[in-house]
Design a protein around this motif. Structure first.
Motif, PDB file in Angstrom:
ATOM      1  N   LEU A   1       0.845  -1.039  -0.142  1.00 47.39           N
ATOM      2  CA  LEU A   1       0.184   0.108   0.004  1.00 47.39           C
ATOM      3  C   LEU A   1       0.906   1.263   0.090  1.00 47.39           C
ATOM      4  CD1 LEU A   1      -2.946   0.526   0.073  1.00 47.39           C
ATOM      5  CD2 LEU A   1      -2.936   0.701   2.492  1.00 47.39           C
ATOM      6  N   LEU A   2       2.049   1.271   0.987  1.00 49.38           N
ATOM      7  CA  LEU A   2       2.797   2.239   0.945  1.00 49.38           C
ATOM      8  C   LEU A   2       3.616   2.473  -0.545  1.00 49.38           C
ATOM      9  CD1 LEU A   2       4.545   2.145   4.274  1.00 49.38           C
ATOM     10  CD2 LEU A   2       2.963   4.192   3.442  1.00 49.38           C
ATOM     11  N   ALA A   3       3.853   1.387  -0.943  1.00 50.07           N
ATOM     12  CA  ALA A   3       4.644   1.450  -2.290  1.00 50.07           C
ATOM     13  C   ALA A   3       3.715   1.771  -3.488  1.00 50.07           C
ATOM     14  CB  ALA A   3       4.996   0.001  -2.874  1.00 50.07           C
ATOM     15  N   GLY A   4       2.500   1.810  -3.210  1.00 48.99           N
ATOM     16  CA  GLY A   4       1.479   2.601  -4.292  1.00 48.99           C
ATOM     17  C   GLY A   4       1.348   3.826  -4.521  1.00 48.99           C
ATOM     18  N   ILE A   5       2.172   4.429  -3.415  1.00 50.36           N
ATOM     19  CA  ILE A   5       2.413   6.096  -3.701  1.00 50.36           C
ATOM     20  C   ILE A   5       3.199   5.975  -5.126  1.00 50.36           C
ATOM     21  CG2 ILE A   5       3.748   7.987  -2.922  1.00 50.36           C
ATOM     22  CD1 ILE A   5       3.124   6.801  -0.158  1.00 50.36           C
ATOM     23  N   TRP A   6       3.963   5.255  -5.438  1.00 50.37           N
ATOM     24  CA  TRP A   6       4.889   5.315  -6.500  1.00 50.37           C
ATOM     25  C   TRP A   6       4.263   4.320  -7.861  1.00 50.37           C
ATOM     26  CZ3 TRP A   6       7.011   4.975  -1.899  1.00 50.37           C
ATOM     27  CH2 TRP A   6       7.338   6.186  -1.327  1.00 50.37           C
ATOM     28  N   LEU A   7       3.728   3.299  -7.355  1.00 48.22           N
ATOM     29  CA  LEU A   7       3.579   2.023  -8.166  1.00 48.22           C
ATOM     30  C   LEU A   7       1.869   1.889  -8.041  1.00 48.22           C
ATOM     31  CD1 LEU A   7       6.107  -0.379  -7.305  1.00 48.22           C
ATOM     32  CD2 LEU A   7       6.089   1.261  -9.321  1.00 48.22           C
ATOM     33  N   GLU A   8       1.191   2.715  -8.784  1.00 45.23           N
ATOM     34  CA  GLU A   8      -0.235   2.973  -8.573  1.00 45.23           C
ATOM     35  C   GLU A   8      -1.107   1.450  -8.673  1.00 45.23           C
ATOM     36  OE1 GLU A   8      -2.451   5.726 -10.592  1.00 45.23           O
ATOM     37  OE2 GLU A   8      -0.749   7.363 -10.162  1.00 45.23           O
ATOM     38  N   TYR A   9      -0.610   0.508  -9.440  1.00 43.17           N
ATOM     39  CA  TYR A   9      -1.233  -0.573  -9.643  1.00 43.17           C
ATOM     40  C   TYR A   9      -1.112  -1.437  -8.331  1.00 43.17           C
ATOM     41  CZ  TYR A   9       3.526  -2.733 -10.336  1.00 43.17           C
ATOM     42  OH  TYR A   9       4.914  -2.789 -10.027  1.00 43.17           O
ATOM     43  N   LEU A  10      -0.202  -1.459  -7.503  1.00 44.79           N
ATOM     44  CA  LEU A  10      -0.444  -1.970  -6.044  1.00 44.79           C
ATOM     45  C   LEU A  10      -1.461  -1.707  -5.206  1.00 44.79           C
ATOM     46  CD1 LEU A  10       3.479  -2.025  -5.264  1.00 44.79           C
ATOM     47  CD2 LEU A  10       1.808  -4.018  -6.419  1.00 44.79           C
ATOM     48  N   VAL A  11      -2.226  -0.199  -5.415  1.00 46.26           N
ATOM     49  CA  VAL A  11      -3.306   0.189  -4.517  1.00 46.26           C
ATOM     50  C   VAL A  11      -4.126  -0.906  -4.474  1.00 46.26           C
ATOM     51  CG1 VAL A  11      -4.650   1.844  -4.024  1.00 46.26           C
ATOM     52  CG2 VAL A  11      -2.229   2.558  -4.899  1.00 46.26           C
ATOM     53  N   ASP A  12      -4.791  -1.075  -5.370  1.00 48.65           N
ATOM     54  CA  ASP A  12      -6.193  -1.659  -5.207  1.00 48.65           C
ATOM     55  C   ASP A  12      -5.919  -3.407  -4.912  1.00 48.65           C
ATOM     56  OD1 ASP A  12      -7.633   0.378  -6.132  1.00 48.65           O
ATOM     57  OD2 ASP A  12      -7.926  -0.442  -8.437  1.00 48.65           O
ATOM     58  N   PRO A  13      -4.952  -3.940  -5.420  1.00 53.14           N
ATOM     59  CA  PRO A  13      -4.815  -5.226  -4.657  1.00 53.14           C
ATOM     60  C   PRO A  13      -4.395  -5.239  -3.204  1.00 53.14           C
ATOM     61  CG  PRO A  13      -3.556  -5.264  -6.815  1.00 53.14           C
ATOM     62  CD  PRO A  13      -4.315  -3.873  -6.425  1.00 53.14           C
ATOM     63  N   ALA A  14      -3.732  -4.336  -2.869  1.00 50.44           N
ATOM     64  CA  ALA A  14      -3.147  -4.144  -1.219  1.00 50.44           C
ATOM     65  C   ALA A  14      -4.292  -3.838  -0.509  1.00 50.44           C
ATOM     66  CB  ALA A  14      -2.013  -3.292  -1.148  1.00 50.44           C
ATOM     67  N   ALA A  15      -5.069  -3.107  -0.991  1.00 50.32           N
ATOM     68  CA  ALA A  15      -6.379  -2.523  -0.393  1.00 50.32           C
ATOM     69  C   ALA A  15      -7.602  -3.495  -0.176  1.00 50.32           C
ATOM     70  CB  ALA A  15      -6.866  -1.066  -0.991  1.00 50.32           C
ATOM     71  N   ILE A  16      -7.647  -4.284  -1.210  1.00 53.46           N
ATOM     72  CA  ILE A  16      -8.544  -5.418  -0.929  1.00 53.46           C
ATOM     73  C   ILE A  16      -8.154  -6.424  -0.047  1.00 53.46           C
ATOM     74  CG2 ILE A  16      -9.345  -7.367  -2.606  1.00 53.46           C
ATOM     75  CD1 ILE A  16      -9.476  -5.216  -4.888  1.00 53.46           C
ATOM     76  N   GLY A  17      -6.762  -6.693  -0.390  1.00 51.08           N
ATOM     77  CA  GLY A  17      -6.162  -7.825   0.684  1.00 51.08           C
ATOM     78  C   GLY A  17      -6.236  -7.169   2.331  1.00 51.08           C
ATOM     79  N   LEU A  18      -6.152  -6.018   2.400  1.00 47.99           N
ATOM     80  CA  LEU A  18      -6.280  -5.478   3.896  1.00 47.99           C
ATOM     81  C   LEU A  18      -7.449  -5.599   3.989  1.00 47.99           C
ATOM     82  CD1 LEU A  18      -3.615  -2.723   4.168  1.00 47.99           C
ATOM     83  CD2 LEU A  18      -3.628  -4.824   5.483  1.00 47.99           C
ATOM     84  N   THR A  19      -8.561  -5.363   3.220  1.00 39.98           N
ATOM     85  CA  THR A  19     -10.010  -5.505   3.532  1.00 39.98           C
ATOM     86  C   THR A  19     -10.359  -6.968   4.095  1.00 39.98           C
ATOM     87  OG1 THR A  19     -10.491  -3.552   2.086  1.00 39.98           O
ATOM     88  CG2 THR A  19     -12.422  -5.020   2.678  1.00 39.98           C
ATOM     89  N   VAL A  20     -10.046  -7.843   3.153  1.00 46.52           N
ATOM     90  CA  VAL A  20     -10.280  -9.272   3.618  1.00 46.52           C
ATOM     91  C   VAL A  20      -9.718  -9.549   4.716  1.00 46.52           C
ATOM     92  CG1 VAL A  20      -9.872 -11.515   2.701  1.00 46.52           C
ATOM     93  CG2 VAL A  20     -10.442  -9.781   1.194  1.00 46.52           C
TER      94      VAL A  20
END
Length: 76
Positions: free
Chosen positions: A29-48
């Motif tokens: 999720l933090l790396a998603g600041i630079w690599l936007e494609y990581l945001v959605d999978p990380a957010a979904i994973g944390l939600t689960v």
């Protein structure tokens, strides 16, 4: 944490597996600041993960106060 996982009926190794997954998702999720494609999978994973935590607390009838951290992370 080990005592909580024992109360859930989970083996001790799950403490380390769940911890690793939470840290990896937070880093993603933090790396998603630079690599936007990581945001959605990380957010979904944390939600689960947080939904799973809430369900496990409800399963063993923990007091509501034990659910508060999971609920806060889920809402974020």
């Amino acid at each position: 944490m080990k005592e909580e996982f024992q109360a859930y009926g989970l083996p001790e190794i799950m403490v380390y597996i769940v911890g690793f997954i939470k840290v990896a998702l937070a880093i993603a999720l933090l790396a998603g600041i630079w690599l936007e494609y990581l945001v959605d999978p990380a957010a979904i994973g944390l939600t689960v993960m947080m939904l799973g935590a809430i369900i496990m607390h409800l399963k063993i009838s923990d007091p509501f106060c034990k659910n508060i951290p999971s609920i806060i992370v889920l809402l974020m």
